[in-house]
Design a protein around this motif. Structure first.
Motif, PDB file in Angstrom:
ATOM      1  N   ARG A  40     -61.299  30.419  21.935  1.00 34.03           N
ATOM      2  CA  ARG A  40     -60.701  29.149  21.484  1.00 34.03           C
ATOM      3  C   ARG A  40     -59.241  29.345  21.090  1.00 34.03           C
ATOM      4  NH1 ARG A  40     -59.820  26.212  16.694  1.00 34.03           N
ATOM      5  NH2 ARG A  40     -60.377  23.989  16.821  1.00 34.03           N
ATOM      6  N   THR A  41     -58.951  30.431  20.387  1.00 33.84           N
ATOM      7  CA  THR A  41     -57.567  30.717  20.005  1.00 33.84           C
ATOM      8  C   THR A  41     -56.697  30.932  21.239  1.00 33.84           C
ATOM      9  OG1 THR A  41     -58.285  31.727  17.927  1.00 33.84           O
ATOM     10  CG2 THR A  41     -56.090  32.319  18.731  1.00 33.84           C
ATOM     11  N   GLN A  42     -57.230  31.633  22.222  1.00 37.63           N
ATOM     12  CA  GLN A  42     -56.480  31.856  23.453  1.00 37.63           C
ATOM     13  C   GLN A  42     -56.242  30.540  24.196  1.00 37.63           C
ATOM     14  OE1 GLN A  42     -59.045  34.969  25.213  1.00 37.63           O
ATOM     15  NE2 GLN A  42     -57.287  36.334  25.046  1.00 37.63           N
ATOM     16  N   ILE A  43     -57.235  29.677  24.197  1.00 38.45           N
ATOM     17  CA  ILE A  43     -57.096  28.380  24.870  1.00 38.45           C
ATOM     18  C   ILE A  43     -56.006  27.546  24.189  1.00 38.45           C
ATOM     19  CG2 ILE A  43     -58.261  26.179  25.354  1.00 38.45           C
ATOM     20  CD1 ILE A  43     -60.873  27.830  25.633  1.00 38.45           C
ATOM     21  N   LYS A  44     -55.987  27.553  22.868  1.00 36.61           N
ATOM     22  CA  LYS A  44     -54.982  26.786  22.125  1.00 36.61           C
ATOM     23  C   LYS A  44     -53.570  27.222  22.487  1.00 36.61           C
ATOM     24  CE  LYS A  44     -55.432  25.965  17.752  1.00 36.61           C
ATOM     25  NZ  LYS A  44     -55.680  26.176  16.280  1.00 36.61           N
ATOM     26  N   ASN A  45     -53.410  28.490  22.825  1.00 40.69           N
ATOM     27  CA  ASN A  45     -52.082  29.029  23.138  1.00 40.69           C
ATOM     28  C   ASN A  45     -51.811  29.077  24.636  1.00 40.69           C
ATOM     29  OD1 ASN A  45     -51.513  29.547  20.386  1.00 40.69           O
ATOM     30  ND2 ASN A  45     -52.682  31.459  20.484  1.00 40.69           N
ATOM     31  N   SER A  46     -52.611  28.363  25.405  1.00 42.50           N
ATOM     32  CA  SER A  46     -52.487  28.406  26.863  1.00 42.50           C
ATOM     33  C   SER A  46     -52.014  27.060  27.408  1.00 42.50           C
ATOM     34  CB  SER A  46     -53.834  28.765  27.498  1.00 42.50           C
ATOM     35  OG  SER A  46     -54.714  27.653  27.463  1.00 42.50           O
TER      36      SER A  46
END
Length: 258
Positions: A84-90
């Motif tokens: 989820r954190t990676q998605i937010k920064n993608s």
């Protein structure tokens, strides 16, 4: 230009889904946990990636897409929180999370998207992805999956004692799973939760007797010692919002497409 799509989990659902989306003109990336499958995905026309959610490596290239479809049978909540954190920064701005109607308890009645869910890991994982700021998420709760090499007549071993014989079946065919996802993308239907299940709900006793006979197997043995528990999954919301007609609505008279 059609939006680019990344599919996390190219297995029973992800591979035929990816080929359908490719044929429709969508650029598609696909992931597998097995390096040995990279050549197979490449031959299908995908841009393949090896991604194991237990391994928290950089996934920026894979997440460089407009839409992410999460279709992995993974239940580790911490790994999904990291994703989820990676998605937010993608670059991802739309997300489809493939869930299951197993989040509903047996109520001995109908369940809808408004019904209370069980406090299961899967229900908790749904909530991880349902409220990411700036990302539109749709959750699809599929009923039991069948089609292709998943044949209901082979679901049980010969020595199995099948529980809840007078309960009712909730299943959906692979063809409908694929078409529903494609329709959601084409119609831009986001920020929703949908149950996805065939129209009919034969009894477990009737259905598995019929399906095991199709496979040339001996009749199933049912556990008649306890009252049957069940739920009947409503697909009304999905059919209304998507104006969707199931390819395989009738489980009792189903014949596997060739």
């Amino acid at each position: 230009m059609k939006p680019s799509i990344s599919i996390l989990g190219c297995g029973w659902l992800g591979i035929p889904l990816s080929t359908t989306l490719l044929k429709a003109g969508y650029p598609v990336k696909g992931s597998t946990t097995s390096p040995a499958k990279l050549k197979e995905l490449t031959k299908l026309g995908l841009h393949p990636y090896v991604i194991d959610l237990h391994n928290r490596k950089d996934r920026n290239h894979f997440l460089n897409a407009d839409i992410l479809i999460i279709a992995v049978p993974h239940k580790n909540i911490d790994n999904f929180k990291f994703l989820r954190t990676q998605i937010k920064n993608s670059q991802i701005n739309r997300l489809i999370f493939i869930s299951s109607t197993s989040v509903y308890p047996n109520t001995n009645g109908e369940v809808t998207e408004k019904s209370q869910t069980l406090p299961t890991p899967l229900a908790n994982i749904e909530s991880i992805f349902s409220n990411i700021s700036g990302i539109q998420t749709t959750i699809i709760r599929f009923a039991g999956l069948f089609g292709g090499d998943r044949k209901p007549g082979l679901f049980f071993r010969d020595d199995s004692l099948i529980k809840n014989p007078d309960g009712f079946i909730n299943l959906i065919h692979l063809d409908d799973c694929i078409q529903i996802i494609k329709t959601l993308i084409e119609k831009n239907i986001w920020n929703q939760v949908f149950n996805a299940c065939a129209d009919t709900h034969p009894s477990r006793r009737e259905y598995y007797t019929q399906e095991m006979q199709k496979e040339g197997r001996k009749p199933p043995v049912f556990d008649n010692t306890k009252a049957s528990e069940y739920k009947i999954v409503s697909n009304d919301k999905l059919k209304k919002h998507l104006n969707y007609q199931f390819k395989h609505p009738d489980l009792t008279h189903f014949i596997e497409p060739k």
